[in-house]
Design a protein around this motif. Structure first.
Motif, mmCIF file in Angstrom:
data_model
loop_
_atom_site.group_PDB
_atom_site.id
_atom_site.type_symbol
_atom_site.label_atom_id
_atom_site.label_comp_id
_atom_site.label_asym_id
_atom_site.label_seq_id
_atom_site.Cartn_x
_atom_site.Cartn_y
_atom_site.Cartn_z
ATOM 1 N N GLY A 1 0.813 -1.206 0.000
ATOM 2 C CA GLY A 1 0.000 0.000 0.000
ATOM 3 C C GLY A 1 0.849 1.259 0.000
ATOM 4 N N LEU A 2 0.200 2.421 0.024
ATOM 5 C CA LEU A 2 0.910 3.690 -0.054
ATOM 6 C C LEU A 2 1.956 3.821 1.046
ATOM 7 N N VAL A 3 1.559 3.654 2.293
ATOM 8 C CA VAL A 3 2.507 3.794 3.391
ATOM 9 C C VAL A 3 3.500 2.639 3.395
ATOM 10 N N GLY A 4 3.017 1.428 3.189
ATOM 11 C CA GLY A 4 3.893 0.256 3.225
ATOM 12 C C GLY A 4 5.027 0.303 2.210
ATOM 13 N N ARG A 5 4.720 0.750 0.983
ATOM 14 C CA ARG A 5 5.751 0.809 -0.059
ATOM 15 C C ARG A 5 6.885 1.747 0.309
ATOM 16 N N HIS A 6 6.551 2.791 1.067
ATOM 17 C CA HIS A 6 7.581 3.743 1.479
ATOM 18 C C HIS A 6 8.224 3.353 2.808
ATOM 19 N N LEU A 7 7.487 2.623 3.638
ATOM 20 C CA LEU A 7 8.006 2.239 4.945
ATOM 21 C C LEU A 7 9.035 1.120 4.854
ATOM 22 N N VAL A 8 8.774 0.109 4.058
ATOM 23 C CA VAL A 8 9.655 -1.063 4.029
ATOM 24 C C VAL A 8 11.103 -0.694 3.709
ATOM 25 N N PRO A 9 11.383 0.106 2.685
ATOM 26 C CA PRO A 9 12.789 0.477 2.443
ATOM 27 C C PRO A 9 13.422 1.224 3.602
ATOM 28 N N ARG A 10 12.635 2.070 4.283
ATOM 29 C CA ARG A 10 13.174 2.825 5.422
ATOM 30 C C ARG A 10 13.514 1.880 6.579
ATOM 31 N N LEU A 11 12.668 0.895 6.817
ATOM 32 C CA LEU A 11 12.954 -0.071 7.871
ATOM 33 C C LEU A 11 14.205 -0.877 7.543
ATOM 34 N N LYS A 12 14.330 -1.298 6.296
ATOM 35 C CA LYS A 12 15.508 -2.071 5.899
ATOM 36 C C LYS A 12 16.785 -1.249 6.039
ATOM 37 N N SER A 13 16.709 0.023 5.655
ATOM 38 C CA SER A 13 17.892 0.873 5.766
ATOM 39 C C SER A 13 18.249 1.143 7.225
ATOM 40 N N GLN B 1 15.061 -6.551 9.399
ATOM 41 C CA GLN B 1 14.640 -7.510 8.378
ATOM 42 C C GLN B 1 13.125 -7.425 8.287
ATOM 43 N N VAL B 2 12.589 -7.379 7.076
ATOM 44 C CA VAL B 2 11.159 -7.161 6.895
ATOM 45 C C VAL B 2 10.549 -8.306 6.095
ATOM 46 N N VAL B 3 9.419 -8.806 6.588
ATOM 47 C CA VAL B 3 8.608 -9.752 5.841
ATOM 48 C C VAL B 3 7.246 -9.111 5.641
ATOM 49 N N GLY B 4 6.681 -9.274 4.447
ATOM 50 C CA GLY B 4 5.427 -8.609 4.131
ATOM 51 C C GLY B 4 4.263 -9.559 3.995
ATOM 52 N N LEU B 5 3.071 -9.025 4.189
ATOM 53 C CA LEU B 5 1.831 -9.779 4.008
ATOM 54 C C LEU B 5 0.833 -8.836 3.354
ATOM 55 N N ASP B 6 0.476 -9.145 2.107
ATOM 56 C CA ASP B 6 -0.395 -8.234 1.363
ATOM 57 C C ASP B 6 -1.118 -9.005 0.280
ATOM 58 N N ILE B 7 -2.424 -8.826 0.212
ATOM 59 C CA ILE B 7 -3.215 -9.501 -0.807
ATOM 60 C C ILE B 7 -2.841 -9.029 -2.200
ATOM 61 N N ALA B 8 -2.275 -7.806 -2.301
ATOM 62 C CA ALA B 8 -1.976 -7.226 -3.613
ATOM 63 C C ALA B 8 -0.912 -7.999 -4.377
ATOM 64 N N ASP B 9 0.029 -8.618 -3.665
ATOM 65 C CA ASP B 9 1.082 -9.364 -4.360
ATOM 66 C C ASP B 9 1.012 -10.860 -4.083
ATOM 67 N N VAL C 1 8.756 4.925 11.755
ATOM 68 C CA VAL C 1 10.080 4.361 12.057
ATOM 69 C C VAL C 1 10.500 4.720 13.484
ATOM 70 N N LYS C 2 10.187 5.927 13.933
ATOM 71 C CA LYS C 2 10.494 6.321 15.304
ATOM 72 C C LYS C 2 9.681 5.488 16.299
ATOM 73 N N LEU C 3 8.424 5.237 15.987
ATOM 74 C CA LEU C 3 7.609 4.398 16.860
ATOM 75 C C LEU C 3 8.131 2.972 16.906
ATOM 76 N N VAL C 4 8.534 2.440 15.769
ATOM 77 C CA VAL C 4 9.094 1.090 15.715
ATOM 78 C C VAL C 4 10.330 0.997 16.612
ATOM 79 N N ALA C 5 11.190 2.018 16.556
ATOM 80 C CA ALA C 5 12.396 2.005 17.385
ATOM 81 C C ALA C 5 12.048 1.968 18.868
ATOM 82 N N LEU C 6 11.037 2.734 19.277
ATOM 83 C CA LEU C 6 10.626 2.726 20.678
ATOM 84 C C LEU C 6 10.090 1.359 21.088
ATOM 85 N N LEU C 7 9.221 0.800 20.272
ATOM 86 C CA LEU C 7 8.641 -0.498 20.588
ATOM 87 C C LEU C 7 9.703 -1.586 20.605
#
Length: 300
Positions: A11-23, A27-35, A204-210
């Protein structure tokens, strides 16, 4: 390496979030009906991937109010019940991954006063908002049972030419870039438009806190706190395109919230986050992106 599950990664946010998390080293695994990687309404798809992750960023949803109105059953099943399944699966995992759930300003309905703080009453007026509110309830209940959950409330995220073509700002910007009329469903409707780059930076900041075991986070807005009417947004798009597109008034839809500006103070206090891209800047940039995209297609 910390492994994170991102639902709705296409999705819109996911497509931009995944590269930022990887950088950032995740490690990211995705779950999406679109692909075809998985449908969150099927619990077995969730269980198959959640058992070995440290955290979950839950973005997958029927992502538009109008789609919820057209198919309320699917909206409820996806946005509320599938979210419950994700929380339940996480609760039954040995390592109990934290779960960050993407909610919406739609949970407030028509607010009594602006700007709206995260402590304002939850009073949704459409099925999309009600399903997101139910999702938040499930998150609170899971927290009481020991799962580390957090909720981020998003508001009118935009900023990509690959977004749904009939979503309001992409539609405005594309039509302005192409010299076509801009249909505005309610000239005076007022919204807090948030650029996807700012949204992702906050997540990404929230992910770091969690990931650092921060617990009991309250709901948090990620938004600039700047109100822009639909007419103003349309005018910015036309001016940015330097086009002769007309701006056409149309009746507002009965199930749409008419006005919302959120208070971003909590995000600044807890995350050190502020929006960097104003709606005017973001709309102009999106128009230019559509113009560039059109030029590339013409020369291909």
């Amino acid at each position: 390496m910390t492994k994170i599950l991102v639902t709705g990664h296409r999705g819109l946010v996911g497509r931009h979030l995944v590269p930022r998390l990887k950088s950032a080293g995740y490690q990211v695994v995705g779950l999406d009906i679109a692909d075809g990687s998985g449908d969150i309404t099927q619990p077995e798809n969730i269980r198959s991937v959640i058992s070995n992750v440290s955290g979950v960023v839950h973005l997958a949803a029927v992502s538009r109010v109008i789609w919820g109105e057209r198919n309320p059953s699917l909206c409820w099943q996806t946005n509320a019940m599938a979210s419950h399944s994700i929380l339940e699966a996480a609760s039954h995992c040995k390592q109990k991954p934290w779960v960050l759930l993407a909610s919406s300003r739609e949970v407030y309905g028509e607010p009594d006063r602006l700007p709206v703080s995260e402590d304002a009453p939850v009073c949704p007026v459409n099925i999309y908002g009600r399903a997101k509110a139910k999702m938040e309830q499930y998150a609170r209940e899971a927290r009481l049972d020991g799962l580390n959950t957090a909720v981020v409330r998003l508001a009118n995220v935009y900023g990509c030419v690959e977004d749904h073509e009939d979503r309001v700002l992409p539609a405005f910007c594309r039509n302005a870039a192409e010299g076509r009329p801009l249909r505005v469903d309610g000239f005076d409707h007022l919204f807090d438009f948030t650029h996807v780059d700012d949204t992702v930076r906050g997540i990404v900041k929230l992910v770091a806190l969690l990931n650092a075991s921060e617990r009991d986070l309250p709901p948090i807005h990620l938004l600039p706190g700047i109100g822009t009417t639909l007419f103003e947004a349309a005018k910015i798009a036309v001016d940015a395109a330097d086009s002769d597109s007309s701006i056409v008034a149309a009746p507002s839809r009965t199930y749409d919230v008419g006005r919302f500006i959120g208070d971003p103070a909590r995000a600044k206090k807890l995350l050190g986050w502020e929006a960097k891209i104003s709606p005017s800047e973001g709309i102009r940039a999106l128009v230019k992106a559509f113009q560039t995209n059109a030029s590339l297609i013409e020369t291909a």
